[in-house]
Scaffold this active site. Sequence first.
Site, PDB file in Angstrom:
ATOM      1  N   LYS A 113      -4.234 -17.746 -20.009  1.00 31.48           N
ATOM      2  CA  LYS A 113      -4.281 -18.694 -21.136  1.00 31.48           C
ATOM      3  C   LYS A 113      -3.815 -20.075 -20.679  1.00 31.48           C
ATOM      4  O   LYS A 113      -4.432 -21.085 -21.009  1.00 31.48           O
ATOM      5  CB  LYS A 113      -3.405 -18.187 -22.297  1.00 31.48           C
ATOM      6  CG  LYS A 113      -4.011 -16.980 -23.001  1.00 31.48           C
ATOM      7  CD  LYS A 113      -3.049 -16.317 -23.982  1.00 31.48           C
ATOM      8  CE  LYS A 113      -3.662 -15.043 -24.558  1.00 31.48           C
ATOM      9  NZ  LYS A 113      -2.756 -14.274 -25.418  1.00 31.48           N
ATOM     10  N   GLN A 160       3.416 -14.218 -27.029  1.00 24.56           N
ATOM     11  CA  GLN A 160       2.632 -13.127 -26.444  1.00 24.56           C
ATOM     12  C   GLN A 160       3.156 -11.777 -26.934  1.00 24.56           C
ATOM     13  O   GLN A 160       4.347 -11.488 -26.826  1.00 24.56           O
ATOM     14  CB  GLN A 160       2.693 -13.207 -24.899  1.00 24.56           C
ATOM     15  CG  GLN A 160       1.824 -12.194 -24.189  1.00 24.56           C
ATOM     16  CD  GLN A 160       0.322 -12.372 -24.478  1.00 24.56           C
ATOM     17  OE1 GLN A 160      -0.176 -13.486 -24.530  1.00 24.56           O
ATOM     18  NE2 GLN A 160      -0.380 -11.278 -24.690  1.00 24.56           N
ATOM     19  N   ASP A 200      -2.773 -18.411 -33.336  1.00 27.37           N
ATOM     20  CA  ASP A 200      -3.253 -17.032 -33.174  1.00 27.37           C
ATOM     21  C   ASP A 200      -3.802 -16.496 -34.500  1.00 27.37           C
ATOM     22  O   ASP A 200      -4.464 -15.457 -34.521  1.00 27.37           O
ATOM     23  CB  ASP A 200      -2.105 -16.119 -32.713  1.00 27.37           C
ATOM     24  CG  ASP A 200      -2.176 -15.816 -31.220  1.00 27.37           C
ATOM     25  OD1 ASP A 200      -3.275 -15.924 -30.649  1.00 27.37           O
ATOM     26  OD2 ASP A 200      -1.130 -15.461 -30.646  1.00 27.37           O
TER      27      ASP A 200
END
Length: 296
Positions: free
Chosen positions: A53, A97, A120
């Site tokens: 990412k 994460q 997200d």
Amino acid sequence: MAELIDGKALAAAMRAEMAEKVAALRAETGVTPGLGVVLVGDDPASKSYVTAKERALAEAGMVSRDIRLPAETTQAELLQVIAELNADPAVHGILVQLPLPKGLDEAEVIRAIAPEKDVDGFTPVNVGKMVIGEECYLPCTPHGVMKMLERAGVATKGKHAVVVGRSNIVGKPVAHLLAAKNGGNATVTLCHTATQDLAAFTRQADILVVASGRPNTVTGEMVKPGAVVIDVGVNRVPCAGTKTGYRLCGDCDFESVAAVASKLTPVPGGVGPMTITMLLENTHQAAVRAAKRQRS
Ligand code: NAP
């Protein structure tokens, strides 16, 4: 033999477009999209996802604020980090994460992220807005699946889409986006571990999205000839001949499904690169909105 939907190539094209949009935003407003990336602990899979990412962000001309915390981090310490990122005007998006190490409350951590920085798309505010069709950040993997179908020229309206898996991050939002009137506009069936006779449902699918987290959940005999199959799964299975000792595979039995489907996503190189690309899209969007707020 199915035509492969090349997520890697699609993602590369979209990321090149994104780099241009980022450069234009910087030239116009002075704003460079910034993402706070929080990794707790040292799970190797999570580390490699975060590295991928961060590389993609840098390639698109965005900046990442990398925060690495030990596995022993307490809930209060993690919430403090989130509060600081929420307050930082140079950070437009926040990514924590998952999964978090045992002992940390993921739901509380997600709820602590300011909805306007939730790139997200996991906070209850974003999920609620998605369901009622308001402007929001769409969760990256489901959004990536929809983009892949669109860019591969797969018509979804009026088709029967079957989704295997009902997690909050993949199955449920994919099913919602496929069913939405201003989205896929498909008829959707959502399957899970309590589904009786899974194959009876998957065989009816014109579009089959598999996100079960288990290799070989769907085999060729469970697929209608000519169906489009999106394999979201990423599984590490032991493999003696490789440097790492494992190989990646999806949730479908690739060979037998490829023999029956009309289109299929490979693993790796399918949904994975699209997920990261949608994270870039959301981070850019967050920066655009922040720049607008600055001006008004
Ligand atoms: P998850 O949280 O483990 O959820 C799996 C879902 O599949 C559950 O709803 C479960 O049902 C259902 N399921 C499991 N086995 C089944 C079976 N035999 N028949 C029917 N349903 C079954 O997994 P997830 O987070 O959604 O992830 C799914 C897969 O996608 C994983 O392989 C993951 O690594 C991958 N993934 C990939 C990306 C990417 O970017 N490519 C991103 C996220 C996830 P119950 O609800 O009844 O338990």
